[in-house]
Write a protein that holds these residues in place. Structure first.
Motif, short mmCIF file in Angstrom:
data_model
loop_
_atom_site.label_atom_id
_atom_site.label_comp_id
_atom_site.label_asym_id
_atom_site.label_seq_id
_atom_site.Cartn_x
_atom_site.Cartn_y
_atom_site.Cartn_z
N VAL A 74 40.51 -2.50 31.67
CA VAL A 74 41.61 -1.70 32.19
C VAL A 74 41.22 -1.09 33.53
O VAL A 74 40.20 -0.42 33.66
CB VAL A 74 42.03 -0.60 31.20
CG1 VAL A 74 43.08 0.33 31.81
CG2 VAL A 74 42.58 -1.23 29.92
N LEU A 77 45.36 3.49 33.93
CA LEU A 77 46.27 3.96 32.89
C LEU A 77 47.22 4.99 33.49
O LEU A 77 46.83 5.76 34.37
CB LEU A 77 45.51 4.65 31.75
CG LEU A 77 44.66 3.80 30.83
CD1 LEU A 77 43.88 4.70 29.88
CD2 LEU A 77 45.52 2.83 30.05
N ALA A 130 49.24 0.43 31.08
CA ALA A 130 47.93 0.04 31.59
C ALA A 130 48.04 -1.17 32.50
O ALA A 130 48.90 -2.02 32.32
CB ALA A 130 46.99 -0.27 30.43
#
Length: 135
Positions: A74, A77, A130
């Motif tokens: 990721v 976020l 995300a």
């Protein structure tokens, strides 16, 4: 096609959009905002911010796993929290910690938290989206 759309098993099917898109080339993965729904679309943790944050993170994790990723992939976020005030941070972080324990990782990529007036369903207190990058 440069974009592949995915509806991960384990997340509810939404008619108007897909939960994940994968862009080839640099393989960017965009996870739609996840709310506190279980796989059947029932709200989890109604009225409980920590429980809903936990479920949102777990749903992001489910979406990432479906496409071969994890929170390690990721890049960003974004969290949207209804009626946000700083005194809610301990509950938010409790939810993150509970999800991290279940995921076996601490999801700590760059993040933005925004206070909003409302989300799509009145029972939803938080939504988390995300962006990930996969090899």
């Amino acid at each position: 096609m440069a974009i592949t759309l995915v509806d991960p098993s384990g997340l509810p099917k939404i008619d108007v959009y897909r939960q994940v898109s994968i862009a080839t080339g640099s393989k960017l993965v965009f996870i739609a905002g996840q709310v506190a729904w279980d796989a059947e679309g029932a709200t989890v943790g109604e009225g409980d911010l920590a429980a809903q944050v936990e479920r949102c993170y777990l749903n992001v994790g489910t979406a990432l796993a479906e496409v071969g990723g994890s929170f390690d992939d990721v890049a960003k976020l974004t969290a949207y929290v209804v009626d946000w005030t700083p005194d809610k941070m301990p509950l938010f972080l409790e939810g993150v910690a509970r999800a991290a324990a279940k995921l076996g990782t601490t999801p700590v990529p760059p993040a933005t938290l925004l206070g909003v007036a409302a989300l799509d369903v009145p029972a939803h207190l938080v939504e988390i989206e995300a962006t990930a990058v996969l090899d």
